[in-house]
Motif scaffolding. Structure first.
Motif, PDB file in Angstrom:
ATOM      1  N   SER A 194       0.822  -1.220   0.000  1.00 18.28           N
ATOM      2  CA  SER A 194       0.000   0.000   0.000  1.00 18.28           C
ATOM      3  C   SER A 194       0.850   1.262   0.000  1.00 18.28           C
ATOM      4  O   SER A 194       0.317   2.369   0.075  1.00 18.28           O
ATOM      5  CB  SER A 194      -0.943   0.004   1.212  1.00 18.28           C
ATOM      6  OG  SER A 194      -1.881  -1.038   1.121  1.00 18.28           O
ATOM      7  N   PHE A 195       2.211   1.113  -0.044  1.00 18.81           N
ATOM      8  CA  PHE A 195       3.074   2.284  -0.182  1.00 18.81           C
ATOM      9  C   PHE A 195       2.902   2.843  -1.599  1.00 18.81           C
ATOM     10  O   PHE A 195       2.724   2.084  -2.562  1.00 18.81           O
ATOM     11  CB  PHE A 195       4.537   1.920   0.050  1.00 18.81           C
ATOM     12  CG  PHE A 195       4.849   1.489   1.470  1.00 18.81           C
ATOM     13  CD1 PHE A 195       3.914   1.636   2.484  1.00 18.81           C
ATOM     14  CD2 PHE A 195       6.084   0.931   1.784  1.00 18.81           C
ATOM     15  CE1 PHE A 195       4.199   1.234   3.781  1.00 18.81           C
ATOM     16  CE2 PHE A 195       6.380   0.530   3.074  1.00 18.81           C
ATOM     17  CZ  PHE A 195       5.438   0.687   4.078  1.00 18.81           C
ATOM     18  N   MET A 196       2.973   4.174  -1.734  1.00 14.75           N
ATOM     19  CA  MET A 196       2.692   4.803  -3.022  1.00 14.75           C
ATOM     20  C   MET A 196       3.845   5.722  -3.434  1.00 14.75           C
ATOM     21  O   MET A 196       3.854   6.913  -3.092  1.00 14.75           O
ATOM     22  CB  MET A 196       1.378   5.589  -2.937  1.00 14.75           C
ATOM     23  CG  MET A 196       0.168   4.725  -2.629  1.00 14.75           C
ATOM     24  SD  MET A 196      -1.364   5.660  -2.420  1.00 14.75           S
ATOM     25  CE  MET A 196      -1.027   6.509  -0.870  1.00 14.75           C
ATOM     26  N   PRO A 197       4.856   5.186  -4.164  1.00 14.18           N
ATOM     27  CA  PRO A 197       5.947   6.033  -4.660  1.00 14.18           C
ATOM     28  C   PRO A 197       5.474   6.885  -5.840  1.00 14.18           C
ATOM     29  O   PRO A 197       4.670   6.434  -6.657  1.00 14.18           O
ATOM     30  CB  PRO A 197       7.000   5.019  -5.083  1.00 14.18           C
ATOM     31  CG  PRO A 197       6.230   3.785  -5.410  1.00 14.18           C
ATOM     32  CD  PRO A 197       5.050   3.771  -4.489  1.00 14.18           C
ATOM     33  N   LYS A 198       5.953   8.137  -5.920  1.00 13.57           N
ATOM     34  CA  LYS A 198       5.545   9.053  -6.984  1.00 13.57           C
ATOM     35  C   LYS A 198       6.771   9.689  -7.639  1.00 13.57           C
ATOM     36  O   LYS A 198       7.837   9.827  -7.012  1.00 13.57           O
ATOM     37  CB  LYS A 198       4.652  10.166  -6.409  1.00 13.57           C
ATOM     38  CG  LYS A 198       3.309   9.699  -5.880  1.00 13.57           C
ATOM     39  CD  LYS A 198       2.568  10.826  -5.174  1.00 13.57           C
ATOM     40  CE  LYS A 198       2.368  12.027  -6.075  1.00 13.57           C
ATOM     41  NZ  LYS A 198       1.620  13.110  -5.386  1.00 13.57           N
ATOM     42  N   GLY A 225      -2.813   4.493   3.229  1.00 12.13           N
ATOM     43  CA  GLY A 225      -1.669   4.471   2.317  1.00 12.13           C
ATOM     44  C   GLY A 225      -0.586   5.419   2.792  1.00 12.13           C
ATOM     45  O   GLY A 225      -0.835   6.328   3.588  1.00 12.13           O
ATOM     46  N   ILE A 226       0.648   5.198   2.296  1.00 16.30           N
ATOM     47  CA  ILE A 226       1.772   6.075   2.623  1.00 16.30           C
ATOM     48  C   ILE A 226       2.465   6.451   1.319  1.00 16.30           C
ATOM     49  O   ILE A 226       2.824   5.579   0.522  1.00 16.30           O
ATOM     50  CB  ILE A 226       2.760   5.391   3.583  1.00 16.30           C
ATOM     51  CG1 ILE A 226       2.036   5.011   4.892  1.00 16.30           C
ATOM     52  CG2 ILE A 226       3.950   6.300   3.879  1.00 16.30           C
ATOM     53  CD1 ILE A 226       2.900   4.252   5.870  1.00 16.30           C
ATOM     54  N   THR A 227       2.618   7.754   1.100  1.00 15.34           N
ATOM     55  CA  THR A 227       3.179   8.268  -0.150  1.00 15.34           C
ATOM     56  C   THR A 227       4.655   8.647   0.030  1.00 15.34           C
ATOM     57  O   THR A 227       5.024   9.293   1.024  1.00 15.34           O
ATOM     58  CB  THR A 227       2.394   9.497  -0.619  1.00 15.34           C
ATOM     59  OG1 THR A 227       1.022   9.142  -0.798  1.00 15.34           O
ATOM     60  CG2 THR A 227       2.955  10.028  -1.936  1.00 15.34           C
ATOM     61  N   PHE A 228       5.482   8.249  -0.942  1.00 13.64           N
ATOM     62  CA  PHE A 228       6.887   8.652  -0.981  1.00 13.64           C
ATOM     63  C   PHE A 228       7.107   9.402  -2.304  1.00 13.64           C
ATOM     64  O   PHE A 228       7.106   8.796  -3.381  1.00 13.64           O
ATOM     65  CB  PHE A 228       7.814   7.442  -0.890  1.00 13.64           C
ATOM     66  CG  PHE A 228       7.607   6.632   0.373  1.00 13.64           C
ATOM     67  CD1 PHE A 228       7.943   7.168   1.605  1.00 13.64           C
ATOM     68  CD2 PHE A 228       7.067   5.362   0.307  1.00 13.64           C
ATOM     69  CE1 PHE A 228       7.747   6.428   2.774  1.00 13.64           C
ATOM     70  CE2 PHE A 228       6.873   4.622   1.468  1.00 13.64           C
ATOM     71  CZ  PHE A 228       7.205   5.157   2.707  1.00 13.64           C
ATOM     72  N   ASP A 229       7.275  10.724  -2.219  1.00 13.35           N
ATOM     73  CA  ASP A 229       7.346  11.575  -3.405  1.00 13.35           C
ATOM     74  C   ASP A 229       8.815  11.898  -3.736  1.00 13.35           C
ATOM     75  O   ASP A 229       9.526  12.521  -2.938  1.00 13.35           O
ATOM     76  CB  ASP A 229       6.563  12.861  -3.168  1.00 13.35           C
ATOM     77  CG  ASP A 229       6.334  13.642  -4.451  1.00 13.35           C
ATOM     78  OD1 ASP A 229       6.941  13.287  -5.490  1.00 13.35           O
ATOM     79  OD2 ASP A 229       5.540  14.605  -4.404  1.00 13.35           O
ATOM     80  N   PHE A 230       9.274  11.472  -4.927  1.00  9.92           N
ATOM     81  CA  PHE A 230      10.665  11.680  -5.360  1.00  9.92           C
ATOM     82  C   PHE A 230      10.840  12.990  -6.136  1.00  9.92           C
ATOM     83  O   PHE A 230      11.909  13.241  -6.683  1.00  9.92           O
ATOM     84  CB  PHE A 230      11.120  10.496  -6.224  1.00  9.92           C
ATOM     85  CG  PHE A 230      11.406   9.257  -5.421  1.00  9.92           C
ATOM     86  CD1 PHE A 230      12.710   8.946  -5.044  1.00  9.92           C
ATOM     87  CD2 PHE A 230      10.379   8.401  -5.039  1.00  9.92           C
ATOM     88  CE1 PHE A 230      12.976   7.793  -4.294  1.00  9.92           C
ATOM     89  CE2 PHE A 230      10.645   7.269  -4.304  1.00  9.92           C
ATOM     90  CZ  PHE A 230      11.939   6.951  -3.916  1.00  9.92           C
ATOM     91  N   ALA A 231       9.797  13.814  -6.205  1.00  5.79           N
ATOM     92  CA  ALA A 231       9.900  15.083  -6.926  1.00  5.79           C
ATOM     93  C   ALA A 231      11.009  15.941  -6.316  1.00  5.79           C
ATOM     94  O   ALA A 231      11.112  16.094  -5.091  1.00  5.79           O
ATOM     95  CB  ALA A 231       8.573  15.826  -6.877  1.00  5.79           C
ATOM     96  N   GLY A 232      11.899  16.491  -7.152  1.00  5.10           N
ATOM     97  CA  GLY A 232      12.982  17.347  -6.686  1.00  5.10           C
ATOM     98  C   GLY A 232      14.235  16.601  -6.270  1.00  5.10           C
ATOM     99  O   GLY A 232      15.250  17.234  -5.938  1.00  5.10           O
ATOM    100  N   LYS A 233      14.169  15.276  -6.244  1.00  2.00           N
ATOM    101  CA  LYS A 233      15.346  14.484  -5.872  1.00  2.00           C
ATOM    102  C   LYS A 233      16.106  14.083  -7.137  1.00  2.00           C
ATOM    103  O   LYS A 233      15.509  13.890  -8.200  1.00  2.00           O
ATOM    104  CB  LYS A 233      14.938  13.237  -5.084  1.00  2.00           C
ATOM    105  CG  LYS A 233      14.296  13.544  -3.730  1.00  2.00           C
ATOM    106  CD  LYS A 233      14.012  12.267  -2.964  1.00  2.00           C
ATOM    107  CE  LYS A 233      13.356  12.577  -1.610  1.00  2.00           C
ATOM    108  NZ  LYS A 233      14.263  13.293  -0.700  1.00  2.00           N
ATOM    109  N   THR A 234      17.423  13.957  -7.006  1.00  2.00           N
ATOM    110  CA  THR A 234      18.245  13.472  -8.111  1.00  2.00           C
ATOM    111  C   THR A 234      18.142  11.956  -8.149  1.00  2.00           C
ATOM    112  O   THR A 234      18.624  11.258  -7.240  1.00  2.00           O
ATOM    113  CB  THR A 234      19.708  13.890  -7.932  1.00  2.00           C
ATOM    114  OG1 THR A 234      19.785  15.334  -7.840  1.00  2.00           O
ATOM    115  CG2 THR A 234      20.560  13.415  -9.100  1.00  2.00           C
TER     116      THR A 234
END
Length: 405
Positions: free
Chosen positions: A321-325, A358-367
């Motif tokens: 249920s983790f939600m990477p973006k 759910g738990i969101t992990f947002d990679f926006a702005g990361k290299t």
């Protein structure tokens, strides 16, 4: 012109009379299709004595084809409507409505409804204690001091669901200004928690002799009204408040009874399995020796507020249920933990529905690169169902390992 019209007038009159007779004959002999006024009660046939049937529709309307002369004699009693229950087990069935008539040259063209839902259930019996149901008033200044019956119990028979809905079997005693003791046959009836008559039941006696004591009323007193509650709410719910309208009533009656009466109870209100607020009109139960002050109704409105029990519960949010973006061309290879444990509280059943979290992990702005990224877990990236509050969570961070597709 006038001479032409009056010529052979006798012959013309005879022709007119014959034409009128012929037209009336044709009209009478001609069939017509019309809706029958009124409705026909539907009956169950071929049902065992050990079962009872109830319908979602109790009557049927029909259109009939018949001669005009026959129409004048037709009524709802000219027809019978039935559903055939031969060989059917207990349960719910959708069946055709059959309409018949013994009259010749009469045809049923249509039926509304043509099919109905029929519930078949076992017939059961139960013994009930008879309670007095007083209607009307005694003479001014007098009250009913007590009621006794020739027999105190009655056996009631009927469909299982109907019997289960009965909360009281009352013997109706009509008061008509009596100033002294009297005897009277009282008619029995079964009533549900709303004080409404439960129909379709049979009694081993329909009337009971009531001996009524009438005494002088005194000692006027104001008392509260207490709803009589039975049954258990749906799991996880509780009664947070009860109000009545009116809240109090004035009573009078026998001195000893009045002095010991602290409140009046209503008929039983069953809350079994309920998870919503209840608003219901019911009746006050009057003990022997107690009467309401002149003209006051025994009806009372009861409002019961039902709330969800707020308690902390643990919900495990699985890594599925983790939600990477915003991963771009990368994908998740693994998470450092298989789950995050949340402690939550709320007022809805969704508190325990883990799939709603759910738990969101947002990679926006990361290299983006192949390797590990560590995210803090907080209220901003935890998704909760409506009405649910987050209390705590573990672990405080999750490491996400990426790979390049």
């Amino acid at each position: 012109m006038m001479k032409h019209l009056t010529k052979n007038w006798v012959v013309k009159l005879v022709c007119l009379v014959l034409a009128s007779i012929f037209w009336i004959y044709v009209s009478i002999s001609q069939n017509m299709v019309t809706k029958l006024p009124g409705s026909i009660k539907i009956k169950a046939i071929n049902i065992s004595d050990s079962y009872a049937a109830s319908f979602d529709q109790k009557t049927v309307e029909i259109s009939v084809k018949a001669k005009s002369s026959v129409w004048q004699t037709l009524t709802a009693d000219s027809f019978t409507a039935s559903v055939d229950l031969a060989g059917l087990p207990s349960g719910t069935h959708e069946l055709s409505v059959n309409v018949f008539t013994m009259l010749p040259d009469v045809q049923v063209v249509s039926k509304t409804p043509s099919r109905i839902t029929v519930s078949i259930e076992p017939v059961v019996s139960k013994d009930f204690t008879i309670s007095p149901k007083l209607v009307g008033e005694t003479a001014s200044g007098m009250v009913v001091g007590g009621v006794s019956f020739a027999t105190n119990t009655v056996r009631v028979k009927g469909a299982k669901s109907a019997i289960e809905s009965v909360v009281e079997v009352g013997a109706t005693i009509n008061l008509a200004g009596e100033s002294g003791n009297f005897s009277k046959d009282a008619t029995l009836g079964a009533y549900d928690s709303d004080g409404k008559v439960v129909s379709g039941l049979t009694f081993d006696l329909t009337k009971v002799l009531a001996e009524v004591t009438v005494v002088r009323g005194s000692n006027i007193k104001t008392v509260g009204i207490k709803p009589k509650i039975t049954g258990a709410l749906k799991s996880g719910y509780f009664i947070s408040g009860i109000t009545t309208s009116p809240e109090i009533v004035d009573i009078s009656g026998v001195k000893d009874v009045i002095s010991s009466t602290k409140y009046l109870e209503t008929l039983v209100i069953d809350v079994s399995g309920v998870a919503d607020n209840i608003d219901r009109e019911t009746n006050i139960q009057l003990p022997n020796g107690v009467a309401l002050q002149g003209g006051v109704s025994t009806k009372v409105s009861v409002s019961i507020t039902v709330d969800f029990i707020q308690g902390n519960r643990e919900v495990k949010v699985l890594s599925s249920s983790f939600m990477p973006k915003n991963l771009g061309s990368y994908s998740v290879e693994s998470y450092s933990v298989p789950e995050v444990a949340l402690t939550v509280k709320g007022q809805t059943d969704s508190v325990v529905a883990a799939s709603a979290y759910g738990i969101t992990f947002d990679f926006a702005g990361k290299t983006l690169r192949t390797g590990d990224f560590t995210f803090e877990v907080n209220q901003d990236n935890i998704s909760l169902p409506q009405g649910v509050t987050l209390v705590s969570f573990l672990p405080k961070s999750v490491t996400v390992r990426l790979r390049n597709n």
